[in-house]
Design an enzyme around this catalytic site. Structure first.
Site, PDB file in Angstrom:
ATOM      1  N   SER A  17      46.701 -32.392  34.584  1.00  0.00           N
ATOM      2  CA  SER A  17      45.399 -32.991  34.242  1.00  0.00           C
ATOM      3  C   SER A  17      45.354 -33.358  32.755  1.00  0.00           C
ATOM      4  CB  SER A  17      44.239 -32.088  34.655  1.00  0.00           C
ATOM      5  OG  SER A  17      44.385 -30.753  34.273  1.00  0.00           O
ATOM      6  N   LYS A  30      51.770 -22.974  34.638  1.00  0.00           N
ATOM      7  CA  LYS A  30      50.545 -23.077  35.430  1.00  0.00           C
ATOM      8  C   LYS A  30      50.729 -22.574  36.862  1.00  0.00           C
ATOM      9  CE  LYS A  30      50.270 -27.479  34.948  1.00  0.00           C
ATOM     10  NZ  LYS A  30      51.572 -27.615  34.291  1.00  0.00           N
ATOM     11  N   SER A  31      51.734 -23.099  37.537  1.00  0.00           N
ATOM     12  CA  SER A  31      51.946 -22.735  38.945  1.00  0.00           C
ATOM     13  C   SER A  31      52.323 -21.271  39.104  1.00  0.00           C
ATOM     14  CB  SER A  31      53.025 -23.627  39.569  1.00  0.00           C
ATOM     15  OG  SER A  31      52.577 -24.962  39.627  1.00  0.00           O
TER      16      SER A  31
END
Length: 179
Positions: A111, A43-44
């Protein structure tokens, strides 16, 4: 402006610059691109590359990263289910603020709960005007994430040194229909 704020004696103070005026003057529309997935899914890395690319295209873009946010805005939160919910609630509000300023907001947060991601989506849908919310599932298997494990979290969780790691002993609810 409806509010379920616990604060009293407050009044929302709208500005005079409309979203449409800002969008026209800046030649851009706001959007939130919400990257979700397990720790070490990428993701990052994706968010950082996307932010860089958009800036080189002369677009206003800003990246909100899960770990980075916990150094400041959310440093008072742990990793209990309630704290995870509050973490995402706050980020949902911040991403809405950025998107309403016509920025391209890129979030990279595990999340883990569907309800929390749905809350973020709904906030954007209720905005006037509604703002786009693009959910991106960075779908890497737990096995692949454990191979990468740049922070050593999976190794610590498997050794019993860390509890509550998403995907190991805490749940992750994958998106059902991401964009």
């Amino acid at each position: 402006f409806p509010s379920d704020s616990m604060a009293t004696n407050i009044t929302f103070h709208p500005g005079t610059v409309t979203y449409e005026e800002r969008s026209q003057l800046l030649n851009q529309q706001g959007v939130t691109i919400w990257l979700t997935g397990l720790s070490a899914s990428g993701k990052s890395t994706i968010a950082t590359a996307l932010e860089q690319h958009l800036l080189h295209l002369k677009k206003s873009a800003y990246r909100l990263d899960g770990d980075n946010i916990r150094f400041g805005l959310n440093k008072d939160l742990g990793f209990s289910p309630k704290d995870r919910e509050e973490n995402i609630r706050r980020i949902s509000e911040v991403s809405l603020l950025f998107a309403s300023s016509t920025s391209i907001t890129i979030t990279s947060f595990i999340s883990p709960y569907k309800a929390d991601r749905d809350f973020a989506r709904e906030l954007h849908a209720k905005h006037n005007p509604p703002l786009p919310f693009v959910e991106v599932f960075v779908d890497a298997s737990i096995e692949e994430c454990e191979k990468r494990d740049p922070k050593g979290l999976y190794a610590r969780a498997r050794a019993g040194e860390l509890t509550g790691l998403t995907g190991v002993d805490a749940p992750y609810e994958p998106p059902e229909d991401p964009e």
